[in-house]
Design a protein around this motif. Structure first.
Motif, PDB file in Angstrom:
ATOM      1  N   LEU A   1       9.983  57.160 -32.283  1.00  0.00           N
ATOM      2  CA  LEU A   1      11.410  56.874 -32.309  1.00  0.00           C
ATOM      3  C   LEU A   1      12.161  58.029 -32.987  1.00  0.00           C
ATOM      4  O   LEU A   1      11.800  58.463 -34.082  1.00  0.00           O
ATOM      5  CB  LEU A   1      11.647  55.562 -33.057  1.00  0.00           C
ATOM      6  N   HIS A   2      13.219  58.498 -32.330  1.00  0.00           N
ATOM      7  CA  HIS A   2      13.978  59.637 -32.846  1.00  0.00           C
ATOM      8  C   HIS A   2      15.359  59.657 -32.197  1.00  0.00           C
ATOM      9  O   HIS A   2      15.633  58.889 -31.270  1.00  0.00           O
ATOM     10  CB  HIS A   2      13.245  60.948 -32.541  1.00  0.00           C
ATOM     11  N   LEU A   3      16.228  60.522 -32.700  1.00  0.00           N
ATOM     12  CA  LEU A   3      17.457  60.839 -31.977  1.00  0.00           C
ATOM     13  C   LEU A   3      17.439  62.330 -31.686  1.00  0.00           C
ATOM     14  O   LEU A   3      16.715  63.101 -32.323  1.00  0.00           O
ATOM     15  CB  LEU A   3      18.711  60.406 -32.752  1.00  0.00           C
TER      16      LEU A   3
ATOM     17  N   PRO B   1      19.141  49.517 -28.343  1.00  0.00           N
ATOM     18  CA  PRO B   1      20.555  49.323 -28.018  1.00  0.00           C
ATOM     19  C   PRO B   1      21.442  49.356 -29.265  1.00  0.00           C
ATOM     20  O   PRO B   1      21.123  48.741 -30.285  1.00  0.00           O
ATOM     21  CB  PRO B   1      20.576  47.934 -27.364  1.00  0.00           C
ATOM     22  N   GLY B   2      22.537  50.092 -29.157  1.00  0.00           N
ATOM     23  CA  GLY B   2      23.513  50.148 -30.236  1.00  0.00           C
ATOM     24  C   GLY B   2      23.187  51.076 -31.377  1.00  0.00           C
ATOM     25  O   GLY B   2      24.020  51.295 -32.265  1.00  0.00           O
TER      26      GLY B   2
ATOM     27  N   ALA C   1      14.831  45.884 -31.614  1.00  0.00           N
ATOM     28  CA  ALA C   1      13.696  46.788 -31.457  1.00  0.00           C
ATOM     29  C   ALA C   1      13.865  47.623 -30.192  1.00  0.00           C
ATOM     30  O   ALA C   1      14.684  47.323 -29.314  1.00  0.00           O
ATOM     31  CB  ALA C   1      12.404  45.985 -31.387  1.00  0.00           C
ATOM     32  N   ALA C   2      13.067  48.682 -30.106  1.00  0.00           N
ATOM     33  CA  ALA C   2      13.093  49.529 -28.918  1.00  0.00           C
ATOM     34  C   ALA C   2      12.619  48.740 -27.705  1.00  0.00           C
ATOM     35  O   ALA C   2      11.621  48.025 -27.767  1.00  0.00           O
ATOM     36  CB  ALA C   2      12.214  50.754 -29.130  1.00  0.00           C
ATOM     37  N   GLN C   3      13.347  48.873 -26.604  1.00  0.00           N
ATOM     38  CA  GLN C   3      12.985  48.182 -25.372  1.00  0.00           C
ATOM     39  C   GLN C   3      12.661  49.205 -24.290  1.00  0.00           C
ATOM     40  O   GLN C   3      13.262  50.276 -24.211  1.00  0.00           O
ATOM     41  CB  GLN C   3      14.126  47.280 -24.901  1.00  0.00           C
TER      42      GLN C   3
ATOM     43  N   TRP D   1      18.803  56.139 -30.781  1.00  0.00           N
ATOM     44  CA  TRP D   1      17.390  56.110 -31.127  1.00  0.00           C
ATOM     45  C   TRP D   1      16.589  55.790 -29.866  1.00  0.00           C
ATOM     46  O   TRP D   1      16.826  54.778 -29.201  1.00  0.00           O
ATOM     47  CB  TRP D   1      17.119  55.041 -32.183  1.00  0.00           C
ATOM     48  N   HIS D   2      15.629  56.635 -29.557  1.00  0.00           N
ATOM     49  CA  HIS D   2      14.823  56.416 -28.359  1.00  0.00           C
ATOM     50  C   HIS D   2      13.426  56.998 -28.595  1.00  0.00           C
ATOM     51  O   HIS D   2      13.194  57.713 -29.569  1.00  0.00           O
ATOM     52  CB  HIS D   2      15.480  57.038 -27.126  1.00  0.00           C
TER      53      HIS D   2
END
Length: 256
Positions: free
Chosen positions: A109-111, A155-156, A175-177, A194-195
């Motif tokens: 997870l990061h931006l 999301p968000g 949470a990450a989807q 965040w992805h």
């Protein structure tokens, strides 16, 4: 490429999703023949400069290698959204091709880029619209299932105002989807979102992806190898007026 223009109401709806969720899925951006063309073109690429191969084959600045790649800088549906989000004078800051083989391990997870840190109270205000500086478009060249490296998004989370901390897996309970989609679909997301990537857990399938980064006019274009960069004359000769602008042929403005 399809020549139909995207209805302004649809672009406005997608822009709203970028502001609300930080991402939006665009179905059917590419036709089946275009997907086949791009997969074949990726198979024919040779590593240059900072490209690398292995469990991940990663090729930078592919737009400069052959005019074949030009129409995928501004595919219908994508370019209207990029211009709505980043301005009619936005440009491309990268176009990369990916091939993720079985055994590939996705990034955590990061931006990608945070323009500035803003007060949490401002980001929490639903009346505050956070401007976008950079957006990325993933053009998927496979049907993406849970085992084939799906992109994961929170999301968000673009309104977190910071990057995820080590070990952090969610934001405000979300949470990450995984983004599951069809070949030819596109995912547009903003740089603060965040992805994460995912592993290729298949027995024998590689995920093919074409990625395009768009930036506002004042976001620098970073084409490696930088000081040694030269545009391919054949590419410039074949480019449309809008594609030339995306490559950096802007009208005179401040700081020029």
């Amino acid at each position: 490429m399809p020549v139909e223009s995207t209805p302004p109401a649809l672009t406005a709806e997608r822009l709203l999703a970028l502001h609300r969720d930080g991402f939006v899925l665009l179905p059917g951006v590419l036709e089946a023949a275009q997907v086949r063309l791009l997969r074949q073109a990726i198979d024919g690429l040779q590593a240059q400069h900072w490209d690398y191969s292995g469990l991940l084959d990663h090729y930078k600045c592919v737009f400069n290698r052959d005019p074949l790649w030009l129409p995928f800088l501004d595919p219908p549906g994508v370019i209207e959204l990029a211009e709505a989000a980043l301005g009619a004078d936005c440009h491309v800051i990268g176009q990369t091709a990916w091939r993720c083989h079985p055994g590939f391990r996705g990034t955590g997870l990061h931006l990608d880029y945070l323009a500035m840190a803003l007060p949490r109270r401002l980001l929490a205000d639903p009346g505050f619209e956070l401007p976008m500086q950079i957006c990325t478009c993933h053009l998927y060249l496979d049907a993406i299932d849970p085992d084939l490296c799906p992109t994961r998004v929170v999301p968000g989370s673009h309104r977190a105002g910071r990057a995820p901390r080590p070990g952090e897996t969610q934001w405000q309970g979300r949470a990450a989807q995984a983004v599951l989609c069809g070949a030819g679909d596109a995912l547009m997301f903003r740089s603060e979102l965040w992805h994460a990537g995912s592993d290729n857990r298949t027995a024998g399938r590689s995920r093919y992806l074409l990625q395009v980064h768009y930036g506002r006019r004042m976001v620098a274009q970073k084409f490696s190898p930088y000081l040694h960069w030269r545009f391919n004359p054949e590419v410039l000769a074949a480019a449309s007026a809008r594609q030339r602008r995306l490559l950096g042929e802007h009208e005179e403005a401040e700081y020029d």
